[in-house]
Design an enzyme around this catalytic site. Structure first.
Site, PDB file in Angstrom:
ATOM      1  CG  ASN A   1     -10.671  36.132 -35.490  1.00  6.62           C
ATOM      2  OD1 ASN A   1     -10.690  36.732 -34.082  1.00  6.62           O
ATOM      3  ND2 ASN A   1     -10.665  35.318 -35.794  1.00  6.62           N
TER       4      ASN A   1
ATOM      5  CG  LEU B   1     -14.773  36.474 -26.139  1.00  8.75           C
ATOM      6  CD1 LEU B   1     -14.464  37.009 -25.010  1.00  8.75           C
ATOM      7  CD2 LEU B   1     -14.858  35.432 -25.840  1.00  8.75           C
ATOM      8  NE  ARG B   2     -16.031  32.863 -33.714  1.00 10.79           N
ATOM      9  CZ  ARG B   2     -14.651  32.737 -34.143  1.00 10.79           C
ATOM     10  NH1 ARG B   2     -13.716  33.278 -33.993  1.00 10.79           N
ATOM     11  NH2 ARG B   2     -14.017  30.799 -34.000  1.00 10.79           N
TER      12      ARG B   2
ATOM     13  CG  ASP C   1      -7.210  29.088 -31.223  1.00  9.23           C
ATOM     14  OD1 ASP C   1      -7.727  29.949 -31.322  1.00  9.23           O
ATOM     15  OD2 ASP C   1      -6.893  28.318 -31.607  1.00  9.23           O
TER      16      ASP C   1
ATOM     17  CG  ASN D   1      -4.862  27.072 -39.432  1.00 11.21           C
ATOM     18  OD1 ASN D   1      -4.334  26.031 -39.197  1.00 11.21           O
ATOM     19  ND2 ASN D   1      -5.140  28.656 -40.079  1.00 11.21           N
TER      20      ASN D   1
ATOM     21  CG  HIS E   1     -16.987  28.205 -36.511  1.00 15.00           C
ATOM     22  ND1 HIS E   1     -16.783  29.668 -37.067  1.00 15.00           N
ATOM     23  CD2 HIS E   1     -15.397  27.923 -35.987  1.00 15.00           C
ATOM     24  CE1 HIS E   1     -15.344  29.662 -36.999  1.00 15.00           C
ATOM     25  NE2 HIS E   1     -14.485  28.833 -36.222  1.00 15.00           N
TER      26      HIS E   1
END
Lengths: 430, 316
Positions: free
Chosen positions: A91, A60-61, A304, A277, A308
């Protein structure tokens, strides 16, 4: 709390019934039920009803990557995609490796209120793979972290992974591994095979996944720990999982919609929209993923979802970031790959999209049966609809969907979280 | 022909056309005092190099200048996202400034193809520039393969039916990829000869044979193409030592003697003398290394000619 009458829905694809939702639970199931006064009426007219979807794997950034997604926009995408619960990978910037950050994510999710947002805690400090993060503090803080992962990176040091698994047993949490031996994937850009060889892209060998999963299964066996394998992509990994499960090891696994549908054949344009990835693999691998999901060797689907910003994709392949949007296309890709092919019926869809992921994460109020007294958390699906994916119409900040322009089957008509409609007919109910 | 990205895009007719044109241009320039043809007057050619290169850049520059094009050299550094202007913005800038052709060398495989695709989406008054791939990562280097083919045709008289060995670091070689596709299109039999660690997984799908023992192949070859062992791309561990590599794969005088009389030795350069090729061999009459360089100019002239000459409507 308001009530809802859903008329003539087909739970798990079974015969049509009426369902009354009241006070956040399923109050009545039956034929020709009367609408409670003031109730919202949804004329489902044969729509499929499934328990709300649970996604063990999203990015969810927020914090730090708000140019690609926020907890608010990601929650909206989730609700529109039929999800009532998502797990947010750690991350972020700062990394969710402390109670402070996981509580922030949890609290933002609650404030937005469209889906249950469960932060995933980092296994190691800063995702650096060097020392354990404070798993206990994150598990016992108000965010109640149930799952830990260094996703995006593999906990590749076997001793550290052993310690993480052992430590997790006391907390009753699951360690989710991004299985990729970095010694085998240095500079890797694409699935190692004929396509990568032809395109001059350094290969990501399937063995880099398979060997880590085999190792981790052995470590989980000795620790008596729960291991979850993120985004399985290789047919060889399926064989390892099958053997581990047969041996009674507490291991679960997820597969992404894109690894069920897309192969490395799409790479020839060098458009990094397809860079992800683990990488897209071969047709034999997608076939193996579908079969394993149907069989239950792979337990569930997880998106996933990896937004971006445009500049991270509008560049040469090697410079591009890995990842693709997934929340709003997951159901349709699943229907296309699993239902239309006859591999899963709607009961099976409930299993892989809702029940199993909720069990893996130990959630008490998600993935529950559509029965009286259970949480009013469900998704209504039009299986006969078809739609064309347009990235600019998705709810995410980012637009990096690999399905742009594709016509896909099935549509989410309504999503309900504990009696509250969060999305209906393609609109979010804020 | 609108762009030149991969030799796999060339059929035998268009490949032969390029080689014939190169041959004609070579003849046209032979013995001329002033080596200048007016063909591309008024055309602007930009070389956009993100990697160090002497021979390829100079070769393209001479090719452009001998055809009277305005040639501009742009050296770029660094990857797009890490720092500075993105590749896309650089490409758009060159297009907007009026480049008719962009010759790109880039460390990322597929960079040239990206330029082509972006060109189609850039909204400009004029048409997007033609793109020539002058080497993209470990993908392709089509003009190198064309100059190799031109040299082989000159030396051997023909390419069809010939057996050509490509020796060395195939894994990291854009030259090998371009040659495999071009030479097989032209009817040659290609055999790749390397230790297994320097061959890509998936090479079995290529239209060629694969061997690991150079000595066993030599007697059957009409030409042997030595690849550079690209030390800067090595992440280590591909073979035990330079010495052992040499023992297995260097083209020594002993091995030269095992080749048929007529066989030609090629090397794309720059050569690592000793480790890849003995000095005596590199400088022997069997070696066509300098002819390759000479033919490089003519082949690149031919490529620019077919991309840029003629009426605009022919080029759509």
């Amino acid at each position: 709390m308001s009530s809802i009458l859903i008329k003539s829905a087909r739970p798990y694809g079974d015969d049509p019934v009426d369902v009354v939702l009241r006070d956040g639970v399923i109050a009545e199931v039956g034929n020709r039920l009367a609408a409670p006064s003031g109730a919202e009426v949804i004329d489902a007219d044969g729509l499929i009803a499934l328990p709300g979807f649970v996604d063990l794997h999203t990015h969810l950034r927020e914090p730090g990557g708000e140019d690609a997604e926020t907890i608010e926009t990601g929650s909206a995408a989730a609700a529109l995609g039929g999800f009532t619960c998502v797990f947010a990978m750690p991350n972020t910037d700062p990394v969710a490796d402390s109670a402070v950050v996981v509580e922030y994510v949890y609290r933002r999710g609650r404030e937005v209120g469209l889906v249950d947002v469960h932060p995933v805690g980092a296994v190691t400090v800063g995702l650096a793979g060097e020392r354990l993060a404070e798993l206990g503090t994150m598990a016992s803080c108000p965010a109640g972290v149930r799952m830990f992962s260094d996703d995006g990176k593999c906990v590749h040091d076997p001793l550290l992974m052993r310690r993480a698994l052992e430590y997790a047993t006391a907390l009753d949490v699951v360690i989710a591994q991004h299985a990729e031996d970095p010694r085998l994937t240095g500079g890797a850009q694409a699935h190692e095979g004929a396509v990568a060889a032809r395109l001059g892209l350094t290969g990501w060998p399937a063995t880099a996944e398979e060997t880590i999963v085999a190792r981790d299964c052995a470590l989980a066996r000795e620790a008596g720990a729960a291991l979850h394998v993120c985004h399985v992509s290789s047919a060889h990994t399926v064989a390892v999982l099958r053997a581990a499960k047969a041996a009674g090891i507490h291991v679960s696994a997820e597969v992404t919609p894109h690894h069920l549908l897309l192969t490395d054949a799409v790479l020839s344009s060098y458009d990094p929209i397809n860079k992800v990835n683990p990488p897209l693999r071969t047709g034999a691998d997608t076939a193996a993923m579908r079969a394993a999901l149907a069989e239950g060797v792979i337990d569930c689907v997880a998106t996933d979802h990896a937004p971006h910003p445009p500049e991270a994709k509008d560049c040469e392949w090697a410079a591009a970031r890995s990842g693709m949007l997934g929340l709003q296309t997951a159901l349709s890709v699943l229907v296309h790959t699993m239902v239309e092919s006859g591999l899963l019926d709607w009961r099976g869809m409930a299993r892989v999209l809702s029940e199993r992921p909720a069990q893996i994460a130990g959630l008490a109020d998600q993935g529950r049966p559509l029965e009286v007294g259970e949480p009013a958390t469900l998704t209504l699906i039009d299986p006969d609809a078809a739609w064309t994916v347009r990235s600019d119409r998705l709810a995410s900040v980012a637009t990096n969907t690999p399905y742009e322009g594709m016509r896909l089957p099935a549509r989410v008509v309504a999503t309900v979280l504990r009696g509250r409609v969060t999305a209906r007919d393609g609109e979010v109910r804020w | 022909m609108r762009h030149l990205i991969s030799t796999a895009d060339l059929d035998a007719i268009s490949a032969n056309l390029l080689l014939d044109t190169a041959e004609r241009l070579k003849q046209a320039l032979l013995g001329r005092e002033v080596r200048k043809l007016p063909t591309l007057r008024g055309r602007t050619v930009v070389t956009l190099f993100y990697e160090d290169s002497t021979r390829t850049r100079v070769s393209f520059e001479i090719a452009g200048k001998w055809m009277s094009a305005d040639v501009i050299n742009v050296s770029a550094r660094g990857s797009s996202v890490a720092k500075g202007e993105s590749l896309r913005d650089t490409a758009a800038t060159l297009a907007a400034a009026g480049a008719d052709c962009v010759i790109i060398r880039h460390p990322a495989s597929g960079a040239a193809q990206r330029l082509v695709d972006w060109g189609g989406s850039i909204n400009l008054a004029q048409r997007a520039p033609s793109v020539v791939n002058a080497g993209d990562g470990i993908h392709e280097h089509p003009t190198q393969a064309l100059l190799d083919a031109a040299t082989l045709r000159e030396r051997l008289g023909s390419i069809a039916g010939r057996r050509i060995g490509i020796v060395g670091d195939v894994l990291h070689s854009r030259v090998a990829r371009s040659n495999v596709f071009l030479l097989t299109t032209l009817g040659a039999e290609v055999v790749l000869i390397a230790p297994p660690t320097l061959l890509p997984v998936g090479v079995a799908d290529w239209p060629c044979q694969v061997g690991h023992h150079l000595d066993a192949e030599l007697a059957g070859l009409d030409a042997v193409m030595m690849l550079r062992v690209q030390a800067e791309r090595m992440r280590g561990g591909f073979f035990p030592s330079a010495r052992e590599y040499s023992i297995g794969y260097a083209l020594t005088q002993r091995r030269l003697d095992m080749l048929p009389e007529h066989a030609v030795v090629l090397h794309p350069g720059p050569m690592v003398r000793g480790m890849e090729i003995a000095s005596l061999v590199a400088d022997s009459p069997r070696s066509a290394v300098l002819e390759q360089v000479r033919n490089g100019v003519h082949v690149r002239m031919a490529v620019l000619y077919h991309l840029l000459a003629g009426a605009p409507e022919d080029r759509g």
